[in-house]
Design a protein around this motif. Structure first.
Motif, PDB file in Angstrom:
ATOM      1  N   SER A 250       1.542  98.107   8.086  1.00  0.00           N
ATOM      2  CA  SER A 250       1.706  99.924   6.935  1.00  0.00           C
ATOM      3  C   SER A 250      -0.660  99.717   7.010  1.00  0.00           C
ATOM      4  N   GLN A 251      -0.625 101.013   6.491  1.00  0.00           N
ATOM      5  CA  GLN A 251      -2.141 101.112   5.940  1.00  0.00           C
ATOM      6  C   GLN A 251      -2.327  99.934   4.733  1.00  0.00           C
ATOM      7  N   PRO A 252      -3.556  99.894   4.178  1.00  0.00           N
ATOM      8  CA  PRO A 252      -4.119  98.831   2.583  1.00  0.00           C
ATOM      9  C   PRO A 252      -3.425 100.538   1.928  1.00  0.00           C
ATOM     10  N   TRP A 253      -3.264 100.219   0.772  1.00  0.00           N
ATOM     11  CA  TRP A 253      -2.734 100.539  -0.471  1.00  0.00           C
ATOM     12  C   TRP A 253      -3.100  99.816  -1.791  1.00  0.00           C
ATOM     13  N   GLN A 254      -3.384 101.267  -2.737  1.00  0.00           N
ATOM     14  CA  GLN A 254      -3.163  99.957  -3.335  1.00  0.00           C
ATOM     15  C   GLN A 254      -2.791 101.773  -5.419  1.00  0.00           C
ATOM     16  N   ALA A 255      -2.498 100.813  -6.333  1.00  0.00           N
ATOM     17  CA  ALA A 255      -1.893 100.925  -7.144  1.00  0.00           C
ATOM     18  C   ALA A 255      -1.578 100.854  -8.227  1.00  0.00           C
ATOM     19  N   VAL A 256      -2.786 102.117  -8.658  1.00  0.00           N
ATOM     20  CA  VAL A 256      -3.383 101.824 -10.241  1.00  0.00           C
ATOM     21  C   VAL A 256      -2.762 102.472 -11.535  1.00  0.00           C
ATOM     22  N   ALA A 257      -2.030 101.110 -12.872  1.00  0.00           N
ATOM     23  CA  ALA A 257      -1.499 101.885 -13.863  1.00  0.00           C
ATOM     24  C   ALA A 257      -2.452 101.771 -14.786  1.00  0.00           C
ATOM     25  N   ASP A 258      -3.488 101.268 -14.813  1.00  0.00           N
ATOM     26  CA  ASP A 258      -4.398 100.791 -15.916  1.00  0.00           C
ATOM     27  C   ASP A 258      -5.904 101.584 -15.567  1.00  0.00           C
ATOM     28  N   LYS A 259      -6.400 102.965 -15.710  1.00  0.00           N
ATOM     29  CA  LYS A 259      -7.931 102.823 -15.213  1.00  0.00           C
ATOM     30  C   LYS A 259      -9.065 101.931 -15.685  1.00  0.00           C
ATOM     31  N   ASP A 260      -9.007 100.790 -16.292  1.00  0.00           N
ATOM     32  CA  ASP A 260      -9.787 100.334 -16.875  1.00  0.00           C
ATOM     33  C   ASP A 260      -9.543  98.236 -16.274  1.00  0.00           C
ATOM     34  N   TYR A 261      -8.251  98.215 -14.720  1.00  0.00           N
ATOM     35  CA  TYR A 261      -8.623  96.895 -14.452  1.00  0.00           C
ATOM     36  C   TYR A 261      -9.320  96.660 -14.166  1.00  0.00           C
ATOM     37  N   ASP A 262     -10.873  96.790 -13.691  1.00  0.00           N
ATOM     38  CA  ASP A 262     -11.597  96.279 -12.965  1.00  0.00           C
ATOM     39  C   ASP A 262     -12.376  95.746 -14.149  1.00  0.00           C
ATOM     40  N   LYS A 263     -11.703  96.562 -15.725  1.00  0.00           N
ATOM     41  CA  LYS A 263     -13.319  96.077 -16.914  1.00  0.00           C
ATOM     42  C   LYS A 263     -12.348  95.003 -17.226  1.00  0.00           C
ATOM     43  N   LEU A 264     -11.307  95.081 -17.658  1.00  0.00           N
ATOM     44  CA  LEU A 264     -10.670  93.584 -18.204  1.00  0.00           C
ATOM     45  C   LEU A 264     -10.164  92.408 -16.951  1.00  0.00           C
ATOM     46  N   CYS A 265     -10.156  93.207 -15.487  1.00  0.00           N
ATOM     47  CA  CYS A 265     -10.301  91.718 -14.844  1.00  0.00           C
ATOM     48  C   CYS A 265     -11.554  91.650 -13.724  1.00  0.00           C
ATOM     49  N   SER A 266     -13.076  91.669 -14.405  1.00  0.00           N
ATOM     50  CA  SER A 266     -13.616  92.039 -13.753  1.00  0.00           C
ATOM     51  C   SER A 266     -14.354  89.676 -13.660  1.00  0.00           C
ATOM     52  N   TRP A 267     -13.671  89.245 -13.398  1.00  0.00           N
ATOM     53  CA  TRP A 267     -13.821  87.834 -13.039  1.00  0.00           C
ATOM     54  C   TRP A 267     -13.189  88.037 -11.556  1.00  0.00           C
ATOM     55  N   ALA A 268     -11.859  88.742 -11.640  1.00  0.00           N
ATOM     56  CA  ALA A 268     -11.182  88.787 -10.107  1.00  0.00           C
ATOM     57  C   ALA A 268     -11.725  89.943  -8.895  1.00  0.00           C
ATOM     58  N   ASP A 269     -11.858  88.943  -7.864  1.00  0.00           N
ATOM     59  CA  ASP A 269     -12.416  89.601  -6.500  1.00  0.00           C
ATOM     60  C   ASP A 269     -11.057  91.008  -5.824  1.00  0.00           C
ATOM     61  N   ILE A 270     -11.082  91.959  -6.712  1.00  0.00           N
ATOM     62  CA  ILE A 270     -10.528  93.089  -6.422  1.00  0.00           C
ATOM     63  C   ILE A 270     -10.861  93.761  -5.231  1.00  0.00           C
ATOM     64  N   MET A 271      -9.465  93.574  -4.504  1.00  0.00           N
ATOM     65  CA  MET A 271      -8.815  93.901  -2.868  1.00  0.00           C
ATOM     66  C   MET A 271      -9.040  95.169  -2.473  1.00  0.00           C
ATOM     67  N   GLY A 272      -9.056  96.394  -3.400  1.00  0.00           N
ATOM     68  CA  GLY A 272      -9.775  97.452  -3.426  1.00  0.00           C
ATOM     69  C   GLY A 272     -11.359  98.138  -3.331  1.00  0.00           C
ATOM     70  N   ASP A 273     -12.134  98.902  -2.979  1.00  0.00           N
ATOM     71  CA  ASP A 273     -13.332  98.949  -3.192  1.00  0.00           C
ATOM     72  C   ASP A 273     -13.500 100.422  -4.088  1.00  0.00           C
ATOM     73  N   LYS A 274     -12.375 101.116  -4.619  1.00  0.00           N
ATOM     74  CA  LYS A 274     -12.192 102.336  -5.049  1.00  0.00           C
ATOM     75  C   LYS A 274     -10.536 102.959  -6.346  1.00  0.00           C
ATOM     76  N   LYS A 275     -10.558 102.974  -7.467  1.00  0.00           N
ATOM     77  CA  LYS A 275     -10.011 103.278  -7.596  1.00  0.00           C
ATOM     78  C   LYS A 275      -9.281 104.980  -7.695  1.00  0.00           C
ATOM     79  N   ASP A 276      -8.035 105.230  -7.822  1.00  0.00           N
ATOM     80  CA  ASP A 276      -7.527 106.691  -6.655  1.00  0.00           C
ATOM     81  C   ASP A 276      -7.416 106.947  -8.273  1.00  0.00           C
TER      82      ASP A 276
END
Length: 276
Positions: A250-276
């Motif tokens: 399938s095509q790459p996909w991402q689902a955001v449950a909390d818009k602050d995920y990248d702040k809360l998990c700033s340590w992680a190498d997040i796969m997606g490059d933008k928020k939906d």
């Protein structure tokens, strides 16, 4: 649990802090003799403490002990003080300025870059008569032999994630999928707890980020035959923040449950490059 370390230099040059006791009554000392390996089917650490040392009393009394490795470049003077003065005479915690990090079992310090928590399995006094004469003459001419303590490693915390050091503490391990998946839990200095589940297989990659609590962080990696148990604990108790997949079917996909995920998990190498 996973541990990457320079096995021979960790003790001799690392000067880990050996600590035993409770938050209200403990002692610490530095050691330069010790070993890590496998014994009785368990990951173990061996440490050696002379009977004259104040810490010996705590090692005998308590069921757990910890090793805390700090950066000697920054804390060399504190380590020298710990190694040269007795806890019978001074308050080492006050004199060093270290901050207590209380684990479910054992006491460590927030300044640690690597923390190993051990459950005591065995203690035996070294037999100096069984040693080569040159060893006995050099180290035991006045008596005072060491006791050897062997402890099962029950928890490992490190400040390193994907070979990058930080001010956070992490625990990592394998999940389901025959080693093709991993879990990571993170604790920040501000007391924020988060987790990552990551799978990489022939069908592609999948990543989920969670907010967790202290209880989940503390339990992660401490189960016997851990494999899927920590992974399931994170799924059951965590609050999902973000999910992404890059799959062959399938095509790459991402689902955001909390818009602050990248702040809360700033340590992680997040796969997606933008928020939906």
């Amino acid at each position: 649990m996973k541990l990457k370390t320079e096995i021979f230099e960790s003790f001799d040059k690392g000067w880990p802090i050996l600590t035993a006791g409770t938050k209200d009554n403990f002692n610490m000392m530095i050691i330069s003799w010790g070993g890590m390996g496998t014994l009785w089917g368990k990951p173990v650490v061996s440490v050696f403490v002379r009977r004259s040392r104040y810490t010996h009393e705590f090692m005998d009394k308590e069921d757990y002990f910890t090793l805390t490795f700090v950066d000697r470049y920054w804390y060399n003077e504190q380590l020298k003080l710990i190694g040269s003065r007795s806890g019978r005479d001074i308050d080492k915690l006050k004199e060093t300025g270290f901050n207590v990090l209380e684990r479910p079992h054992g006491i460590s310090f927030t300044q640690g870059r690597l923390i190993v928590v051990c459950r005591k399995l065995f203690r035996q006094q070294l037999d100096t008569n069984a040693m080569p004469e040159e060893i006995r003459a050099k180290f035991y001419k006045d008596g005072d032999p060491h006791d050897m303590y062997i402890g099962e490693v029950v928890e490992i915390l490190s400040d390193t994630y994907k070979d990058q050091r930080s001010s956070n503490l992490y625990k990592t391990g394998e999940g389901t999928g025959d080693g093709s998946s991993r879990w990571t839990v993170c604790m920040t200095q501000e007391g924020v707890y988060t987790a990552e589940l990551y799978f990489m297989g022939a069908g592609g990659a999948h990543q989920t980020l969670y907010e967790i609590d202290k209880d989940v962080f503390d339990k992660a990696g401490t189960f016997d035959d851990d494999d899927y148990k920590t992974e399931n604990l994170i799924k059951e108790k965590g609050r999902r923040l973000y999910e992404a997949a890059d799959e062959r079917q399938s095509q790459p996909w991402q689902a955001v449950a909390d818009k602050d995920y990248d702040k809360l998990c700033s340590w992680a190498d997040i796969m997606g490059d933008k928020k939906d």
